[in-house]
Design a protein around this motif. Structure first.
Motif, PDB file in Angstrom:
ATOM      1  N   GLY A 134     109.213  61.469  20.766  1.00 25.29           N
ATOM      2  CA  GLY A 134     108.269  60.668  20.814  1.00 25.29           C
ATOM      3  C   GLY A 134     108.603  59.126  21.003  1.00 25.29           C
ATOM      4  O   GLY A 134     108.099  58.394  21.994  1.00 25.29           O
ATOM      5  N   ASN A 135     109.592  58.710  20.383  1.00 28.59           N
ATOM      6  CA  ASN A 135     110.149  57.255  20.529  1.00 28.59           C
ATOM      7  C   ASN A 135     110.951  56.991  21.962  1.00 28.59           C
ATOM      8  O   ASN A 135     110.542  55.845  22.647  1.00 28.59           O
ATOM      9  N   THR A 136     111.383  57.936  22.629  1.00 29.57           N
ATOM     10  CA  THR A 136     111.975  57.856  23.945  1.00 29.57           C
ATOM     11  C   THR A 136     110.761  57.602  25.008  1.00 29.57           C
ATOM     12  O   THR A 136     110.976  57.098  25.798  1.00 29.57           O
ATOM     13  N   LEU A 137     109.741  58.342  24.694  1.00 27.17           N
ATOM     14  CA  LEU A 137     108.797  58.417  25.459  1.00 27.17           C
ATOM     15  C   LEU A 137     107.970  57.065  25.375  1.00 27.17           C
ATOM     16  O   LEU A 137     107.495  56.557  26.383  1.00 27.17           O
ATOM     17  N   GLY A 138     108.286  56.314  24.253  1.00 22.68           N
ATOM     18  CA  GLY A 138     107.578  55.143  23.943  1.00 22.68           C
ATOM     19  C   GLY A 138     105.986  55.116  23.359  1.00 22.68           C
ATOM     20  O   GLY A 138     105.300  54.466  23.799  1.00 22.68           O
ATOM     21  N   PHE A 139     105.736  56.351  22.357  1.00 24.63           N
ATOM     22  CA  PHE A 139     104.397  56.382  22.010  1.00 24.63           C
ATOM     23  C   PHE A 139     103.950  54.921  21.269  1.00 24.63           C
ATOM     24  O   PHE A 139     102.751  54.912  21.154  1.00 24.63           O
ATOM     25  N   ASN A 140     105.028  54.280  20.702  1.00 23.51           N
ATOM     26  CA  ASN A 140     104.306  53.179  19.690  1.00 23.51           C
ATOM     27  C   ASN A 140     103.994  51.954  20.830  1.00 23.51           C
ATOM     28  O   ASN A 140     103.036  51.430  20.729  1.00 23.51           O
ATOM     29  N   ARG A 141     104.638  51.996  22.145  1.00 25.43           N
ATOM     30  CA  ARG A 141     104.349  50.992  23.080  1.00 25.43           C
ATOM     31  C   ARG A 141     102.865  51.406  23.741  1.00 25.43           C
ATOM     32  O   ARG A 141     102.172  50.588  23.978  1.00 25.43           O
ATOM     33  N   ILE A 142     102.790  52.801  23.739  1.00 27.67           N
ATOM     34  CA  ILE A 142     101.594  53.227  24.452  1.00 27.67           C
ATOM     35  C   ILE A 142     100.276  52.895  23.354  1.00 27.67           C
ATOM     36  O   ILE A 142      99.366  52.398  23.796  1.00 27.67           O
ATOM     37  N   LEU A 143     100.557  53.113  22.036  1.00 25.60           N
ATOM     38  CA  LEU A 143      99.391  52.561  21.078  1.00 25.60           C
ATOM     39  C   LEU A 143      99.171  51.106  21.164  1.00 25.60           C
ATOM     40  O   LEU A 143      98.455  50.589  21.240  1.00 25.60           O
ATOM     41  N   LYS A 144     100.404  50.346  21.340  1.00 30.46           N
ATOM     42  CA  LYS A 144     100.176  48.763  21.592  1.00 30.46           C
ATOM     43  C   LYS A 144      99.453  48.293  22.767  1.00 30.46           C
ATOM     44  O   LYS A 144      98.766  47.499  22.853  1.00 30.46           O
ATOM     45  N   GLN A 145      99.675  49.361  23.674  1.00 31.52           N
ATOM     46  CA  GLN A 145      98.994  48.848  25.256  1.00 31.52           C
ATOM     47  C   GLN A 145      97.202  49.194  24.849  1.00 31.52           C
ATOM     48  O   GLN A 145      96.859  48.426  25.662  1.00 31.52           O
ATOM     49  N   CYS A 146      97.258  50.111  24.058  1.00 28.89           N
ATOM     50  CA  CYS A 146      95.627  50.410  23.685  1.00 28.89           C
ATOM     51  C   CYS A 146      95.103  49.603  22.542  1.00 28.89           C
ATOM     52  O   CYS A 146      93.746  49.668  22.331  1.00 28.89           O
ATOM     53  N   SER A 147      95.782  48.602  22.003  1.00 29.25           N
ATOM     54  CA  SER A 147      95.268  48.211  20.773  1.00 29.25           C
ATOM     55  C   SER A 147      95.529  46.656  20.573  1.00 29.25           C
ATOM     56  O   SER A 147      96.713  46.259  20.576  1.00 29.25           O
ATOM     57  N   ASP A 148      94.459  45.711  20.575  1.00 31.39           N
ATOM     58  CA  ASP A 148      94.530  44.190  20.467  1.00 31.39           C
ATOM     59  C   ASP A 148      95.223  43.975  19.050  1.00 31.39           C
ATOM     60  O   ASP A 148      96.011  43.161  18.734  1.00 31.39           O
ATOM     61  N   LYS A 149      95.011  44.779  18.014  1.00 33.03           N
ATOM     62  CA  LYS A 149      95.136  44.632  16.554  1.00 33.03           C
ATOM     63  C   LYS A 149      96.718  44.946  16.434  1.00 33.03           C
ATOM     64  O   LYS A 149      97.410  44.485  15.715  1.00 33.03           O
ATOM     65  N   LEU A 150      97.040  46.036  17.146  1.00 28.68           N
ATOM     66  CA  LEU A 150      98.359  46.424  16.843  1.00 28.68           C
ATOM     67  C   LEU A 150      99.426  45.446  17.569  1.00 28.68           C
ATOM     68  O   LEU A 150     100.572  45.158  17.070  1.00 28.68           O
ATOM     69  N   LEU A 237      88.906  51.997  11.057  1.00 32.04           N
ATOM     70  CA  LEU A 237      88.502  53.253  11.819  1.00 32.04           C
ATOM     71  C   LEU A 237      90.144  53.873  11.863  1.00 32.04           C
ATOM     72  O   LEU A 237      91.019  53.147  12.229  1.00 32.04           O
ATOM     73  N   PRO A 238      90.015  55.291  12.031  1.00 35.95           N
ATOM     74  CA  PRO A 238      91.504  55.930  12.001  1.00 35.95           C
ATOM     75  C   PRO A 238      92.307  55.303  13.043  1.00 35.95           C
ATOM     76  O   PRO A 238      93.693  55.175  12.825  1.00 35.95           O
ATOM     77  N   PHE A 239      91.906  54.807  14.392  1.00 44.05           N
ATOM     78  CA  PHE A 239      92.661  54.217  15.425  1.00 44.05           C
ATOM     79  C   PHE A 239      92.234  52.895  15.476  1.00 44.05           C
ATOM     80  O   PHE A 239      92.463  52.249  16.814  1.00 44.05           O
ATOM     81  N   ALA A 240      91.815  52.315  14.291  1.00 46.83           N
ATOM     82  CA  ALA A 240      91.508  50.720  14.698  1.00 46.83           C
ATOM     83  C   ALA A 240      90.655  50.503  15.955  1.00 46.83           C
ATOM     84  O   ALA A 240      89.615  51.083  15.832  1.00 46.83           O
ATOM     85  N   ASP A 241      91.002  49.527  16.458  1.00 45.00           N
ATOM     86  CA  ASP A 241      90.230  49.051  17.714  1.00 45.00           C
ATOM     87  C   ASP A 241      90.507  49.754  19.055  1.00 45.00           C
ATOM     88  O   ASP A 241      90.010  49.343  20.077  1.00 45.00           O
ATOM     89  N   ILE A 242      91.271  50.956  19.164  1.00 43.95           N
ATOM     90  CA  ILE A 242      91.400  51.590  20.046  1.00 43.95           C
ATOM     91  C   ILE A 242      89.932  52.122  20.559  1.00 43.95           C
ATOM     92  O   ILE A 242      89.355  52.842  19.873  1.00 43.95           O
ATOM     93  N   SER A 243      89.565  52.188  21.671  1.00 43.49           N
ATOM     94  CA  SER A 243      88.461  52.386  22.367  1.00 43.49           C
ATOM     95  C   SER A 243      88.284  53.995  22.328  1.00 43.49           C
ATOM     96  O   SER A 243      89.025  54.777  22.493  1.00 43.49           O
ATOM     97  N   LYS A 244      87.019  54.445  22.246  1.00 36.30           N
ATOM     98  CA  LYS A 244      86.502  55.839  22.101  1.00 36.30           C
ATOM     99  C   LYS A 244      87.170  56.601  23.675  1.00 36.30           C
ATOM    100  O   LYS A 244      87.672  57.646  23.636  1.00 36.30           O
ATOM    101  N   ASP A 245      87.044  55.799  24.530  1.00 36.87           N
ATOM    102  CA  ASP A 245      87.311  56.296  25.892  1.00 36.87           C
ATOM    103  C   ASP A 245      88.822  56.477  26.090  1.00 36.87           C
ATOM    104  O   ASP A 245      89.275  57.089  26.945  1.00 36.87           O
TER     105      ASP A 245
END
Length: 338
Positions: A134-150, A237-245
């Protein structure tokens, strides 16, 4: 290390181990070994179970490895069934990339490092179990790409968004075309190659070890409408401000990672086993309210710095840890009874 010659050597070692096992006493293939099985646990924050307190302190404090992580719970579950593991080491560490299996890992504090995880393997290790990718994939970076709050509040979550100039609200489109898709494709290729290397190295340094690659629990449910309601007792919300789409895109990325991990185990020289947590946790995602096995992105975990709780950042809570432990224990029991 990841050369045809090294892979042939690893494959030969695994084959020799299998032949020796088949040559054992009659009936031994139908029962788990009576002697404790020398075991090494490896992995990242999902094996260490970041967010669950208390965690191990000392030289590895900033690995955030819970004292009661899934390796510890799975070991007890197996012991209750008469299957004893001799845990030689649990070197799981939050933030670990796959290459930290063979390279040292620098922790949060500059200059504080832990040795390569492969150093825990011994010639007599018979079982190696853990989650990585997961970290090699960069899932944390993916989450930050999708969330202003993160991007603003996720200071303890390593990494930056993939492209900070792209608005978080358009992350779904970003990862489905153009530069975002190209970045993602390259990361999946890297994960695949690195997992092949990891499994080869286990076979080389612990020739008789059964290798068990553990996948990641499902984060996003099929019905993303459930993610529009906060969990009981929560305001975020569980995924904070990440949009439903964007949520189906995150799920597709996680499903692809699961498939890459499963294929790496299947393709490994001599064969490795895979624990498909994604397939068993669809009703216990971060959006399943009281039944959630994943702590919400900004939901308080059990870890505190001073008076402030650290968020779960979408890691397994205690329920999720127990689900991981059950699936891992069941797989190990199956392997040792083969």
């Amino acid at each position: 290390m990841n050369t045809p010659a090294a892979r042939r050597l690893a494959g030969a070692a695994v084959a020799l181990g299998s032949c020796l096992a088949l040559a054992g006493p009659a009936g031994s293939a139908d029962a788990a070994p009576a002697d404790p099985v020398p075991t090494v646990f490896f992995g990242d924050s999902y094996t260490a179970n970041f967010g669950i307190a208390p965690f191990q302190e000392g030289d590895r404090t900033f690995c955030f490895q819970a004292k009661e992580n899934y390796p510890a719970v799975a070991t007890r579950r197996l012991a209750d069934k008469g299957i004893a593991l001799d845990v030689q080491s649990d070197v799981s560490c939050g933030g670990a990339l796959v290459h930290h299996f063979w390279q040292e890992q620098e922790l949060l504090l500059p200059g504080v490092k832990v040795p390569p995880q492969q150093d825990a393997l011994k010639q007599d290790t018979r079982l190696a179990v853990g989650s990585m990718g997961g970290n090699t994939l960069g899932f944390n970076r993916i989450l930050k790409q999708c969330s202003d709050k993160l991007r603003t509040e996720g200071v303890l979550l390593p990494g930056e968004p993939v492209d900070g100039d792209e608005p978080a609200s358009k992350c779904g489109e970003f990862f489905e075309s153009g530069d975002g898709k190209n970045w993602l494709d390259g990361k999946f290729e890297q994960v695949s190659g690195d997992l092949e290397e990891l499994l080869d190295r286990i076979a080389y340094f612990a020739p008789d070890a059964k290798r068990v690659l553990v996948g990641y629990p499902r984060l996003v449910p099929e019905d993303t409408a459930k993610c529009l309601t906060a969990a009981p007792g929560q305001t975020q919300l569980p995924f904070a401000d990440i949009s439903k789409d964007a949520l189906p895109v995150l799920d597709q990325i996680q499903k692809r990672l699961n498939d890459v991990m499963k294929k790496a185990a299947a393709d490994a020289d001599g064969g490795a086993d895979f624990v498909d947590l994604y397939a068993h946790t669809g009703s216990n995602t971060a959006c399943d309210g009281a039944n959630r096995s994943i702590g919400g992105l900004l939901e308080d975990s059990q870890i505190k710095f001073g008076n402030d709780h650290v968020p779960w950042y979408a890691h397994p809570n205690a329920k999720g840890r127990d689900m991981q432990a059950k699936q891992v224990a069941d797989k190990v029991e199956q392997i040792l009874n083969r």
